[in-house]
Design a protein around this motif. Structure first.
Motif, PDB file in Angstrom:
ATOM      1  N   ASP A 102     -15.961 101.521 -56.686  1.00 60.28           N
ATOM      2  CA  ASP A 102     -15.137 103.183 -56.879  1.00 60.28           C
ATOM      3  C   ASP A 102     -14.094 103.108 -57.507  1.00 60.28           C
ATOM      4  O   ASP A 102     -13.992 104.164 -58.388  1.00 60.28           O
ATOM      5  CB  ASP A 102     -15.020 103.263 -55.402  1.00 60.28           C
ATOM      6  CG  ASP A 102     -15.996 103.690 -54.427  1.00 60.28           C
ATOM      7  OD1 ASP A 102     -17.293 104.089 -55.093  1.00 60.28           O
ATOM      8  OD2 ASP A 102     -16.035 103.740 -53.189  1.00 60.28           O
ATOM      9  N   VAL A 103     -13.467 101.995 -57.645  1.00 64.13           N
ATOM     10  CA  VAL A 103     -12.300 102.094 -58.627  1.00 64.13           C
ATOM     11  C   VAL A 103     -12.827 102.221 -60.110  1.00 64.13           C
ATOM     12  O   VAL A 103     -12.081 102.900 -61.064  1.00 64.13           O
ATOM     13  CB  VAL A 103     -11.306 100.844 -58.500  1.00 64.13           C
ATOM     14  CG1 VAL A 103     -10.450 100.436 -59.663  1.00 64.13           C
ATOM     15  CG2 VAL A 103     -10.695 100.864 -57.228  1.00 64.13           C
ATOM     16  N   ARG A 114     -15.458 103.530 -61.312  1.00 61.31           N
ATOM     17  CA  ARG A 114     -15.855 104.770 -61.462  1.00 61.31           C
ATOM     18  C   ARG A 114     -14.623 105.706 -61.491  1.00 61.31           C
ATOM     19  O   ARG A 114     -14.917 106.502 -62.483  1.00 61.31           O
ATOM     20  CB  ARG A 114     -16.955 105.426 -60.418  1.00 61.31           C
ATOM     21  CG  ARG A 114     -18.092 104.486 -60.377  1.00 61.31           C
ATOM     22  CD  ARG A 114     -19.185 105.038 -59.137  1.00 61.31           C
ATOM     23  NE  ARG A 114     -20.275 104.178 -59.041  1.00 61.31           N
ATOM     24  CZ  ARG A 114     -20.657 103.183 -58.157  1.00 61.31           C
ATOM     25  NH1 ARG A 114     -19.498 103.074 -57.111  1.00 61.31           N
ATOM     26  NH2 ARG A 114     -21.787 102.483 -58.017  1.00 61.31           N
ATOM     27  N   ARG A 115     -13.723 105.525 -60.985  1.00 65.65           N
ATOM     28  CA  ARG A 115     -12.638 106.658 -60.997  1.00 65.65           C
ATOM     29  C   ARG A 115     -11.900 106.190 -62.560  1.00 65.65           C
ATOM     30  O   ARG A 115     -11.572 107.259 -63.212  1.00 65.65           O
ATOM     31  CB  ARG A 115     -11.603 106.409 -59.928  1.00 65.65           C
ATOM     32  CG  ARG A 115     -12.216 106.758 -58.561  1.00 65.65           C
ATOM     33  CD  ARG A 115     -11.038 107.351 -57.633  1.00 65.65           C
ATOM     34  NE  ARG A 115      -9.730 106.404 -57.390  1.00 65.65           N
ATOM     35  CZ  ARG A 115      -9.883 105.296 -56.502  1.00 65.65           C
ATOM     36  NH1 ARG A 115     -10.781 105.085 -55.571  1.00 65.65           N
ATOM     37  NH2 ARG A 115      -8.728 104.497 -56.429  1.00 65.65           N
ATOM     38  N   ILE A 116     -11.843 104.997 -62.996  1.00 69.20           N
ATOM     39  CA  ILE A 116     -11.352 104.800 -64.201  1.00 69.20           C
ATOM     40  C   ILE A 116     -12.272 105.233 -65.285  1.00 69.20           C
ATOM     41  O   ILE A 116     -11.788 105.946 -66.199  1.00 69.20           O
ATOM     42  CB  ILE A 116     -11.147 103.342 -64.263  1.00 69.20           C
ATOM     43  CG1 ILE A 116      -9.786 102.729 -63.353  1.00 69.20           C
ATOM     44  CG2 ILE A 116     -10.703 103.127 -65.794  1.00 69.20           C
ATOM     45  CD1 ILE A 116     -10.054 101.475 -63.151  1.00 69.20           C
ATOM     46  N   ASN A 163     -14.338 107.734 -65.089  1.00 67.00           N
ATOM     47  CA  ASN A 163     -14.284 109.174 -65.212  1.00 67.00           C
ATOM     48  C   ASN A 163     -13.119 110.004 -66.064  1.00 67.00           C
ATOM     49  O   ASN A 163     -12.947 110.642 -66.783  1.00 67.00           O
ATOM     50  CB  ASN A 163     -14.269 110.098 -63.835  1.00 67.00           C
ATOM     51  CG  ASN A 163     -15.617 109.980 -63.240  1.00 67.00           C
ATOM     52  OD1 ASN A 163     -16.744 109.899 -63.897  1.00 67.00           O
ATOM     53  ND2 ASN A 163     -15.591 109.713 -61.965  1.00 67.00           N
ATOM     54  N   LEU A 164     -11.918 108.981 -65.925  1.00 64.16           N
ATOM     55  CA  LEU A 164     -10.724 109.413 -66.604  1.00 64.16           C
ATOM     56  C   LEU A 164     -10.747 109.154 -68.185  1.00 64.16           C
ATOM     57  O   LEU A 164     -10.606 109.965 -69.142  1.00 64.16           O
ATOM     58  CB  LEU A 164      -9.516 108.768 -66.167  1.00 64.16           C
ATOM     59  CG  LEU A 164      -9.114 109.067 -64.745  1.00 64.16           C
ATOM     60  CD1 LEU A 164      -7.989 108.178 -63.958  1.00 64.16           C
ATOM     61  CD2 LEU A 164      -8.350 110.509 -64.781  1.00 64.16           C
ATOM     62  N   ASP A 182     -12.931 111.679 -70.404  1.00 64.21           N
ATOM     63  CA  ASP A 182     -12.163 112.821 -70.872  1.00 64.21           C
ATOM     64  C   ASP A 182     -11.415 112.844 -72.153  1.00 64.21           C
ATOM     65  O   ASP A 182     -11.019 113.910 -72.689  1.00 64.21           O
ATOM     66  CB  ASP A 182     -10.813 113.230 -69.604  1.00 64.21           C
ATOM     67  CG  ASP A 182     -11.479 113.722 -68.373  1.00 64.21           C
ATOM     68  OD1 ASP A 182     -12.801 114.258 -68.329  1.00 64.21           O
ATOM     69  OD2 ASP A 182     -10.963 113.790 -67.132  1.00 64.21           O
ATOM     70  N   THR A 189      -5.939 103.732 -65.531  1.00 69.35           N
ATOM     71  CA  THR A 189      -6.076 102.964 -64.319  1.00 69.35           C
ATOM     72  C   THR A 189      -6.649 104.068 -63.544  1.00 69.35           C
ATOM     73  O   THR A 189      -6.600 105.198 -63.851  1.00 69.35           O
ATOM     74  CB  THR A 189      -4.848 102.340 -63.781  1.00 69.35           C
ATOM     75  OG1 THR A 189      -4.096 103.498 -63.177  1.00 69.35           O
ATOM     76  CG2 THR A 189      -3.982 101.349 -64.543  1.00 69.35           C
ATOM     77  N   GLU A 190      -7.097 103.625 -62.278  1.00 67.97           N
ATOM     78  CA  GLU A 190      -7.541 104.665 -61.221  1.00 67.97           C
ATOM     79  C   GLU A 190      -6.432 105.879 -60.996  1.00 67.97           C
ATOM     80  O   GLU A 190      -7.048 106.731 -60.389  1.00 67.97           O
ATOM     81  CB  GLU A 190      -8.216 103.920 -59.999  1.00 67.97           C
ATOM     82  CG  GLU A 190      -7.187 103.196 -59.276  1.00 67.97           C
ATOM     83  CD  GLU A 190      -6.752 101.645 -59.387  1.00 67.97           C
ATOM     84  OE1 GLU A 190      -6.476 101.034 -58.631  1.00 67.97           O
ATOM     85  OE2 GLU A 190      -7.031 101.484 -60.707  1.00 67.97           O
ATOM     86  N   HIS A 191      -5.187 105.477 -61.201  1.00 78.33           N
ATOM     87  CA  HIS A 191      -4.389 106.673 -61.036  1.00 78.33           C
ATOM     88  C   HIS A 191      -3.826 107.303 -62.015  1.00 78.33           C
ATOM     89  O   HIS A 191      -3.069 108.250 -61.905  1.00 78.33           O
ATOM     90  CB  HIS A 191      -2.996 105.699 -60.496  1.00 78.33           C
ATOM     91  CG  HIS A 191      -3.246 104.946 -59.231  1.00 78.33           C
ATOM     92  ND1 HIS A 191      -3.437 105.410 -57.971  1.00 78.33           N
ATOM     93  CD2 HIS A 191      -3.172 103.636 -59.180  1.00 78.33           C
ATOM     94  CE1 HIS A 191      -3.917 104.606 -57.050  1.00 78.33           C
ATOM     95  NE2 HIS A 191      -3.520 103.030 -57.816  1.00 78.33           N
TER      96      HIS A 191
END
Length: 389
Positions: free
Chosen positions: A166-167, A169-171, A173-174, A177, A354-356
């Motif tokens: 999941d981490v 995938r979040r990275i 997606n960013l 962009d 990062t994921e954040h």
């Protein structure tokens, strides 16, 4: 087959001449190699006391067992290409090939990297004719008659697969962009690149120029994401058996040596070059360590420095570092690099993800960089980073 003290070169990944590795290690040679940790193994128990290994990546098991017999070369693929071409003598190059065709040509299959350059410069070339090495339309060949010695083999090629979490995938997606239209993309292997490949399937007109390609490009072709008519260039393929089989029918996949794929001159000709790499640590200046974790060397620079610098200079391009914010409760955004080693300088990194969130460092002064990087660290580590001198 091998003589004590001779300098023997072997490539790694899917080009590893598996049947001769232990033979060389036990013969007391100086093995020079691009073996990849986790894919290609150097067995310290097989090594003779006079064997020396010089490698582009750290191999912790060998470094612990035989520290005096292992040397890690902390240079990029582009730098090693120049060294191999100009001032690094090779007595014997061992090259894995397909069996010859009717004309006597043997394909290098899914792995060119340094193999062709080493074969041209070596005093002796041993060809490992592996029945399982596929003949690929976009790969160079060697004449069977130019081989000094031949060994026949029937050895499976290494497979590579890793499932994104999941981490990752979040990275990914960013990162998606900030990819420009009609980019030329370089990316490595791992959870984040695999997750990114899945996300890239929603884009169109993609071209790849990368050190290594895996199953993801097959998936992107099936999704219609690749630029029609484009040639996708790499030094190596590494993936599943199905991927190797697919590549045999793909003339648009071109596999060439590092002297071309990592060439600053060639990379400098691309507009919208996007290099996506990872790091083990990023400091508050934006410098990156790609080689050390937990106080020890576990990897090497690889080709990242070559691509990152070119992407940072490319018109419309971008050099991206994508990494999890923390691992095992330790922040990977740090005040200073723990090892003191910057594999990538701050001027070679445009964006850290990062994921954040993402920290776009372009045009920022030092205090602003620090603030942007702290903002994408794991929340539990931000106070300590802000308090760090």
């Amino acid at each position: 087959m091998f003589r004590e003290g001779e300098r023997v070169f072997m490539v790694g990944a899917a080009g590893e001449p598996t049947c001769l590795v232990d033979n060389a290690l036990s013969a007391g040679v100086h093995l020079i190699t691009s073996f990849v940790p986790g894919i290609n193994r150097i067995d310290p128990d097989v090594m003779a006391d006079k064997t020396q290994v010089s490698a582009l990546f750290a191999h912790p098991q060998v470094m612990r067992a035989r520290p005096q017999q292992f040397k890690r070369l902390p240079i990029s693929y582009g730098q090693f290409t120049r060294l191999l071409r100009d001032s690094f003598p090779i007595d014997t190059a061992v090259v894995q090939l397909s069996p010859p065709d009717a004309d006597g040509r043997c394909s290098l299959g899914p792995m060119v990297e340094f193999a062709l350059l080493a074969a041209r410069n070596a005093n002796r070339v041993i060809g490992v004719l592996n029945n399982r090495t596929p003949r690929l339309p976009g790969t160079p060949t060697l004449w069977a008659s130019d081989l000094n010695e031949v060994v026949e083999a029937d050895t499976a090629l290494p497979n590579y697969a890793v499932e994104p979490d999941d981490v990752a995938r979040r990275i990914a997606n960013l990162v998606l962009d900030i990819i420009p239209p009609r980019p030329t993309i370089q990316l490595g292997l791992g959870k984040i690149p695999n997750a990114l490949t899945q996300g890239l399937s929603t884009l169109r007109d993609l071209t790849f120029h990368s050190g290594m390609l895996s199953d993801g490009i097959m998936q992107l072709q099936n999704a219609g994401a690749l630029l029609p008519g484009a040639t996708h260039s790499t030094t190596a393929l590494l993936g599943s058996d199905g991927f190797y089989e697919w590549a045999q029918e793909q003339p648009e996949i071109r596999i060439a040596g590092c002297d071309e794929i990592h060439s600053a001159r060639i990379l400098g000709g691309y507009e919208r070059l996007v290099a996506i790499n990872s790091a083990l640590e990023v400091d508050l200046n934006g410098q990156c360590d790609l080689e050390h974790a937990g106080g020890r060397a576990i990897s090497g620079p690889g080709g990242a420095p070559d691509f990152a610098r070119s992407a940072a200079l490319s018109e419309g391009g971008c050099s991206i570092i994508a990494l999890p914010a923390s691992v095992k409760d330790a922040s990977r955004i740090v005040p200073r690099l723990s090892s003191g080693v910057a594999s990538l300088g701050r001027s070679d990194v445009d964006v850290v993800v990062t994921e954040h969130g993402l920290a776009d460092l372009r045009g920022l002064d030092t205090p602003a960089r620090r603030k942007a990087l702290i903002a994408i660290a794991a929340p539990e580590h931000r106070a300590a980073l802000e308090a760090a001198p």
